[in-house]
Design a protein around this motif. Structure first.
Motif, PDB file in Angstrom:
ATOM      1  N   ALA A 290       0.759  -1.073  -0.185  1.00 44.84           N
ATOM      2  CA  ALA A 290      -0.017  -0.067  -0.099  1.00 44.84           C
ATOM      3  C   ALA A 290       0.910   1.284   0.109  1.00 44.84           C
ATOM      4  N   THR A 291       1.986   1.324   0.725  1.00 43.53           N
ATOM      5  CA  THR A 291       2.929   2.502   1.039  1.00 43.53           C
ATOM      6  C   THR A 291       3.594   2.323  -0.355  1.00 43.53           C
ATOM      7  N   GLY A 292       3.966   1.389  -1.106  1.00 39.82           N
ATOM      8  CA  GLY A 292       4.670   1.185  -2.185  1.00 39.82           C
ATOM      9  C   GLY A 292       4.079   1.934  -3.283  1.00 39.82           C
ATOM     10  N   ILE A 293       2.644   1.536  -3.575  1.00 49.68           N
ATOM     11  CA  ILE A 293       1.967   2.136  -4.814  1.00 49.68           C
ATOM     12  C   ILE A 293       1.938   3.678  -4.798  1.00 49.68           C
ATOM     13  N   VAL A 294       1.701   3.961  -3.289  1.00 50.27           N
ATOM     14  CA  VAL A 294       1.617   5.484  -3.023  1.00 50.27           C
ATOM     15  C   VAL A 294       2.867   6.344  -3.373  1.00 50.27           C
ATOM     16  N   ARG A 295       4.058   5.437  -2.989  1.00 47.91           N
ATOM     17  CA  ARG A 295       5.206   6.147  -3.122  1.00 47.91           C
ATOM     18  C   ARG A 295       5.504   6.419  -4.627  1.00 47.91           C
ATOM     19  N   MET A 296       5.023   5.314  -5.525  1.00 44.66           N
ATOM     20  CA  MET A 296       5.102   5.572  -7.044  1.00 44.66           C
ATOM     21  C   MET A 296       4.254   6.451  -7.545  1.00 44.66           C
TER      22      MET A 296
ATOM     23  N   SER B 290       5.656  14.326 -13.718  1.00 46.73           N
ATOM     24  CA  SER B 290       4.999  14.437 -14.812  1.00 46.73           C
ATOM     25  C   SER B 290       3.833  15.411 -14.648  1.00 46.73           C
ATOM     26  N   ASP B 291       3.505  16.099 -16.096  1.00 43.54           N
ATOM     27  CA  ASP B 291       2.327  17.118 -15.773  1.00 43.54           C
ATOM     28  C   ASP B 291       1.137  16.336 -16.162  1.00 43.54           C
ATOM     29  N   LYS B 292       0.796  15.059 -16.323  1.00 43.03           N
ATOM     30  CA  LYS B 292      -0.163  14.407 -16.785  1.00 43.03           C
ATOM     31  C   LYS B 292      -1.312  14.707 -15.783  1.00 43.03           C
ATOM     32  N   PRO B 293      -2.582  14.962 -16.634  1.00 41.92           N
ATOM     33  CA  PRO B 293      -3.671  15.070 -15.624  1.00 41.92           C
ATOM     34  C   PRO B 293      -4.279  13.895 -14.885  1.00 41.92           C
ATOM     35  N   SER B 294      -4.723  14.170 -13.728  1.00 44.71           N
ATOM     36  CA  SER B 294      -5.098  12.923 -13.068  1.00 44.71           C
ATOM     37  C   SER B 294      -6.028  13.292 -12.013  1.00 44.71           C
ATOM     38  N   LYS B 295      -7.031  12.492 -11.702  1.00 45.06           N
ATOM     39  CA  LYS B 295      -7.975  12.590 -10.471  1.00 45.06           C
ATOM     40  C   LYS B 295      -7.127  12.623  -9.101  1.00 45.06           C
ATOM     41  N   LEU B 296      -6.002  12.207  -9.175  1.00 44.00           N
ATOM     42  CA  LEU B 296      -5.147  11.852  -8.057  1.00 44.00           C
ATOM     43  C   LEU B 296      -4.698  13.363  -7.744  1.00 44.00           C
ATOM     44  N   ARG B 297      -4.551  14.230  -8.490  1.00 42.35           N
ATOM     45  CA  ARG B 297      -3.956  15.647  -8.275  1.00 42.35           C
ATOM     46  C   ARG B 297      -5.085  16.381  -7.389  1.00 42.35           C
ATOM     47  N   GLU B 298      -6.251  16.052  -7.226  1.00 47.94           N
ATOM     48  CA  GLU B 298      -7.325  16.279  -6.462  1.00 47.94           C
ATOM     49  C   GLU B 298      -7.327  15.855  -5.115  1.00 47.94           C
ATOM     50  N   VAL B 299      -6.637  15.043  -4.852  1.00 52.84           N
ATOM     51  CA  VAL B 299      -6.646  14.189  -3.463  1.00 52.84           C
ATOM     52  C   VAL B 299      -5.565  14.853  -2.463  1.00 52.84           C
ATOM     53  N   GLN B 300      -5.955  15.193  -1.079  1.00 53.17           N
ATOM     54  CA  GLN B 300      -4.984  15.478  -0.470  1.00 53.17           C
ATOM     55  C   GLN B 300      -3.956  14.442  -0.168  1.00 53.17           C
ATOM     56  N   TYR B 301      -4.659  13.481   0.599  1.00 48.07           N
ATOM     57  CA  TYR B 301      -3.821  12.505   0.922  1.00 48.07           C
ATOM     58  C   TYR B 301      -4.073  11.185   0.303  1.00 48.07           C
ATOM     59  N   ILE B 302      -3.146  10.810  -0.540  1.00 47.62           N
ATOM     60  CA  ILE B 302      -3.415   9.658  -1.789  1.00 47.62           C
ATOM     61  C   ILE B 302      -2.986   8.136  -0.867  1.00 47.62           C
ATOM     62  N   SER B 303      -4.259   7.480  -1.064  1.00 46.96           N
ATOM     63  CA  SER B 303      -3.980   6.201  -0.286  1.00 46.96           C
ATOM     64  C   SER B 303      -4.431   5.056  -1.684  1.00 46.96           C
ATOM     65  N   ALA B 304      -3.837   3.918  -1.198  1.00 45.77           N
ATOM     66  CA  ALA B 304      -3.951   2.927  -2.332  1.00 45.77           C
ATOM     67  C   ALA B 304      -5.435   2.738  -2.956  1.00 45.77           C
TER      68      ALA B 304
END
Length: 312
Positions: free
Chosen positions: A189-195, A203-217
């Motif tokens: 879980a920590t590994g995929i968040v690290r990646m 990268s500047d790729k658009p992603s929904k993850l950019r709207e998330v404050q604390y990303i989780s797996a």
């Protein structure tokens, strides 16, 4: 005549304890806090107090109890000696002997991921199989290897430590174990968040993850399921690394089935399908048809496995 067995699963924050019948039925379960202060000095006495209190509550005598099985987050030798549990603050000592003295009952101890594997083979995702590799994708990556129904613990209790197989010798970040490029750095879980954080920064790729404050797996897998390109590439990378590692393991132990558990496995089909795709790409031809199954016992797997160890 013994009627009961206790299963204990020691985690970094809580200890799960279960009361089982001699037939392996879970009759009652509860949790206590893992007190890691003072080098984990109180953990075993807390467990002993809790088990004694349950015995008193249910009117169970020591003659009624066949024994106590205990899963520990670290390498455990066959005689119950723990070889350092970093998360608990424990050094090297015989934890099984210690708890046995406190309870006046026979105690067996094993590595927690190995216990979870034993539980899943017995009553979970690996039921009906005798050659099983269990993979636990949680905060870290653990594993358990069962061949011919027997746990492969190894000389130092480090058999099945698949999270620390080196899969990327070029990695510059260090794993918790001190090495660089371990499977755990990508497939946990920590590994995929690290990646994810790395990719978002680079990268500047658009992603929904950019709207998330604390990303989780979970956020990553949810975004991937909804078609988010960057998240899909992360899931692809995790599946590739895990599939590659499992293909290497299959060459050595040739199991009937891989059982995937731990928090990350809640992602379900997307995780299994991606991992299987890469496994088939890298696997030796004779091992290509190894089955994949999700774990079924959830957080109870370690308790079930600990009980199985006592019953065996």
């Amino acid at each position: 005549m013994s009627k009961f067995v206790f299963g204990v699963d020691i985690g970094g924050t809580t200890v799960k304890i279960g009361l089982f019948s001699i037939e392996g039925e879970l009759l009652d379960k509860w949790e206590i806090t893992t007190r890691t202060d003072e080098g984990g000095a109180y953990i075993l006495s807390d467990i002993a107090e809790s088990v004694k209190a349950k015995m008193q509550e249910k009117g169970i005598t020591t003659e009624d109890v066949k024994g106590v099985g205990m899963g520990v987050p670290g390498p455990v030798k066959e005689d119950g000696t723990v070889i350092k549990c970093v998360n608990l603050g424990w050094g090297i000592f015989n934890a099984a002997e210690e708890l046995s003295k406190l309870l006046g009952l026979p105690v067996k101890a094993g590595n927690d991921a190995n216990m979870a594997a034993l539980g899943e083979m017995w009553q979970g995702g690996g039921k009906g199989h005798k050659n099983v590799v269990c993979v636990t994708l949680g905060t870290g990556v653990g594993g358990g290897i069962i061949l011919g129904g027997k746990m492969l613990a190894g000389v130092n209790g480090a058999g099945g430590e698949i999270g620390h197989i080196t899969i990327n010798p070029e990695e510059t970040d260090a794993c918790n174990c001190g090495k660089k490029g371990c499977l755990e750095q990508y497939a946990s879980a920590t590994g995929i968040v690290r990646m994810a954080n790395k990719l978002l920064n680079d990268s500047d790729k658009p992603s929904k993850l950019r709207e998330v404050q604390y990303i989780s797996a979970k956020e990553i897998f949810d975004a991937a399921k909804s078609g988010d390109e960057l998240s899909l590439s992360l899931v692809e990378e995790l599946g590739k690394k895990l599939g590659f590692a499992l293909a290497s393991i299959a060459c050595v132990v040739d199991p009937e089935i891989f059982v995937i558990g731990g928090g990350v496995s809640r992602a379900g089909a997307i995780l299994i399908d991606t991992t299987k795709k890469y496994f088939e790409k890298y696997a030796f031809h004779a091992c290509k048809n190894t089955e994949f199954e999700l774990a079924k016992l959830g957080n109870d797997a370690g308790m079930y496995g600990s009980v199985k160890m006592v019953l065996d």
